[in-house]
Design a protein around this motif. Structure first.
Motif, mmCIF file in Angstrom:
data_model
loop_
_atom_site.group_PDB
_atom_site.id
_atom_site.type_symbol
_atom_site.label_atom_id
_atom_site.label_comp_id
_atom_site.label_asym_id
_atom_site.label_seq_id
_atom_site.Cartn_x
_atom_site.Cartn_y
_atom_site.Cartn_z
ATOM 1 N N ILE A 250 22.892 -12.930 0.658
ATOM 2 C CA ILE A 250 22.271 -13.162 -0.656
ATOM 3 C C ILE A 250 21.376 -11.984 -1.012
ATOM 4 O O ILE A 250 20.455 -11.641 -0.264
ATOM 5 N N PRO A 251 21.608 -11.328 -2.165
ATOM 6 C CA PRO A 251 20.775 -10.179 -2.562
ATOM 7 C C PRO A 251 19.313 -10.586 -2.767
ATOM 8 O O PRO A 251 19.020 -11.689 -3.240
ATOM 9 N N VAL A 252 18.416 -9.676 -2.408
ATOM 10 C CA VAL A 252 16.979 -9.908 -2.564
ATOM 11 C C VAL A 252 16.343 -8.677 -3.203
ATOM 12 O O VAL A 252 16.633 -7.544 -2.805
ATOM 13 N N VAL A 253 15.465 -8.917 -4.180
ATOM 14 C CA VAL A 253 14.701 -7.838 -4.807
ATOM 15 C C VAL A 253 13.251 -7.998 -4.368
ATOM 16 O O VAL A 253 12.636 -9.046 -4.584
ATOM 17 N N TYR A 254 12.702 -6.972 -3.740
ATOM 18 C CA TYR A 254 11.315 -7.000 -3.296
ATOM 19 C C TYR A 254 10.441 -6.344 -4.364
ATOM 20 O O TYR A 254 10.773 -5.268 -4.872
ATOM 21 N N LEU A 255 9.345 -7.018 -4.705
ATOM 22 C CA LEU A 255 8.429 -6.547 -5.746
ATOM 23 C C LEU A 255 7.100 -6.178 -5.105
ATOM 24 O O LEU A 255 6.460 -7.028 -4.490
ATOM 25 N N VAL A 256 6.688 -4.933 -5.242
ATOM 26 C CA VAL A 256 5.396 -4.513 -4.700
ATOM 27 C C VAL A 256 4.563 -3.959 -5.848
ATOM 28 O O VAL A 256 4.805 -2.853 -6.341
ATOM 29 N N ASP A 257 3.593 -4.752 -6.301
ATOM 30 C CA ASP A 257 2.717 -4.379 -7.418
ATOM 31 C C ASP A 257 1.411 -5.143 -7.235
ATOM 32 O O ASP A 257 1.428 -6.332 -6.900
ATOM 33 N N ASP A 258 0.283 -4.479 -7.457
ATOM 34 C CA ASP A 258 -1.002 -5.137 -7.216
ATOM 35 C C ASP A 258 -1.403 -6.099 -8.331
ATOM 36 O O ASP A 258 -2.364 -6.852 -8.183
ATOM 37 N N GLU A 259 -0.672 -6.115 -9.447
ATOM 38 C CA GLU A 259 -1.013 -7.003 -10.556
ATOM 39 C C GLU A 259 -0.166 -8.277 -10.493
ATOM 40 O O GLU A 259 1.066 -8.228 -10.583
ATOM 41 N N ASP A 260 -0.855 -9.420 -10.362
ATOM 42 C CA ASP A 260 -0.156 -10.700 -10.284
ATOM 43 C C ASP A 260 0.725 -10.938 -11.500
ATOM 44 O O ASP A 260 1.864 -11.420 -11.377
ATOM 45 N N LEU B 96 11.902 -12.560 -14.856
ATOM 46 C CA LEU B 96 12.997 -11.767 -15.411
ATOM 47 C C LEU B 96 14.207 -11.767 -14.474
ATOM 48 O O LEU B 96 15.349 -11.946 -14.907
ATOM 49 N N LEU B 97 13.956 -11.599 -13.190
ATOM 50 C CA LEU B 97 15.057 -11.571 -12.227
ATOM 51 C C LEU B 97 15.719 -12.941 -12.105
ATOM 52 O O LEU B 97 16.942 -13.038 -11.965
ATOM 53 N N ARG B 98 14.921 -13.998 -12.157
ATOM 54 C CA ARG B 98 15.496 -15.348 -12.108
ATOM 55 C C ARG B 98 16.428 -15.585 -13.284
ATOM 56 O O ARG B 98 17.440 -16.291 -13.155
ATOM 57 N N SER B 99 16.099 -14.987 -14.436
ATOM 58 C CA SER B 99 16.953 -15.164 -15.612
ATOM 59 C C SER B 99 18.329 -14.560 -15.397
ATOM 60 O O SER B 99 19.287 -14.919 -16.084
ATOM 61 N N ARG B 100 18.443 -13.631 -14.441
ATOM 62 C CA ARG B 100 19.744 -13.050 -14.073
ATOM 63 C C ARG B 100 20.233 -13.615 -12.727
ATOM 64 O O ARG B 100 21.114 -13.064 -12.111
ATOM 65 N N ARG B 101 19.613 -14.697 -12.294
ATOM 66 C CA ARG B 101 19.978 -15.364 -11.040
ATOM 67 C C ARG B 101 19.835 -14.441 -9.831
ATOM 68 O O ARG B 101 20.676 -14.422 -8.932
ATOM 69 N N LEU B 102 18.731 -13.714 -9.814
ATOM 70 C CA LEU B 102 18.426 -12.830 -8.692
ATOM 71 C C LEU B 102 17.187 -13.336 -7.962
ATOM 72 O O LEU B 102 16.163 -13.640 -8.585
ATOM 73 N N LEU B 103 17.285 -13.405 -6.653
ATOM 74 C CA LEU B 103 16.179 -13.845 -5.813
ATOM 75 C C LEU B 103 15.204 -12.693 -5.625
ATOM 76 O O LEU B 103 15.608 -11.536 -5.451
ATOM 77 N N SER B 104 13.904 -13.000 -5.655
ATOM 78 C CA SER B 104 12.900 -11.946 -5.449
ATOM 79 C C SER B 104 11.789 -12.442 -4.537
ATOM 80 O O SER B 104 11.614 -13.649 -4.341
#
Length: 215
Positions: free
Chosen positions: A9-19, A28-36
């Motif tokens: 299952i593809p995974v997108v990792y998000l690294v950003d200090d702003e919640d 946004l990723l969920r809207s394209r059925r992407l797990l993050s």
């Protein structure tokens, strides 16, 4: 086009200090059925990565990485990932403000997948994420193929390895027999076993397999 499901299952990792940024990206990723999965700092992501079982990642993945963050910068994290040889299986897309564009461009030249300037177009960003996941899937497939070749090589006997090397060099059975001081029939038996264990049908296919896998 999505990665082969057999790769995981593809995974997108998000690294950003702003919640708010992480939450918006996750939506946004969920809207394209992407797990993050999100992290508030480079240090948090590194702690997560350190706890993974090697080889990692084990499924198509990419990293959306902010350039400027408190503590370790996104650029410093990228350099660490590059030194570990992870940027093929974990393509990095930088999220950058206008002032950081030159830095992001330089990172792309050093192997980052791309950079997206804030504020970004949702469709453009997710399109690039999907392309990065495909690139990750291709790298994972190559890695798994190389691992399979190494396992097959480990299953060869010492004599089979000797015969294989001479076969790859293009030696005829008679020449191999003379060099190894064995009968031509014995060479034929070992050659057949090598082809069976390596799952190939010809010397050319065997040579190509070894070259492509780096074995």
């Amino acid at each position: 086009m999505r990665p082969d499901p057999a790769l995981g299952i593809p995974v997108v990792y998000l690294v950003d200090d702003e919640d708010v940024v992480r939450d918006a990206l996750a939506w946004l990723l969920r809207s394209r059925r992407l797990l993050s999965e999100g992290f508030a700092s480079a240090e948090a992501f590194e702690a997560f990565r350190a706890g993974r079982r090697a080889p990692w990642p084990d499924a198509p993945s990419c990293l959306l990485l902010d350039v400027r963050m408190p503590g370790q910068s996104g650029l410093a994290l990228f350099e660490q990932l590059a030194e570990c040889g992870l940027t093929e299986t974990l393509p990095v897309i930088f999220l950058t403000g206008h002032g950081d564009v030159p830095t992001a461009v330089a990172a792309v030249k050093r192997g980052a997948f791309d950079f997206v300037e804030k504020p970004f177009s949702n469709n453009t960003l997710v399109d690039r994420v999907e392309q990065a996941l495909l690139a990750s899937a291709e790298a994972l497939a190559r890695r798994r193929a190389a691992e399979a070749v190494r396992r097959s090589l480990a299953d060869l006997t010492e004599r089979e390895r000797e015969v294989m090397q001479l076969v790859v060099e293009g030696r005829p059975n008679k020449g191999i027999a003379d060099q190894l001081a064995i009968s031509v029939r014995t060479v034929e038996v070992h050659r057949a076993r090598v082809f069976e264990k390596m799952n190939v049908k010809s010397a050319i296919e065997l040579a190509n397999l070894l070259r492509e896998s780096g074995a």
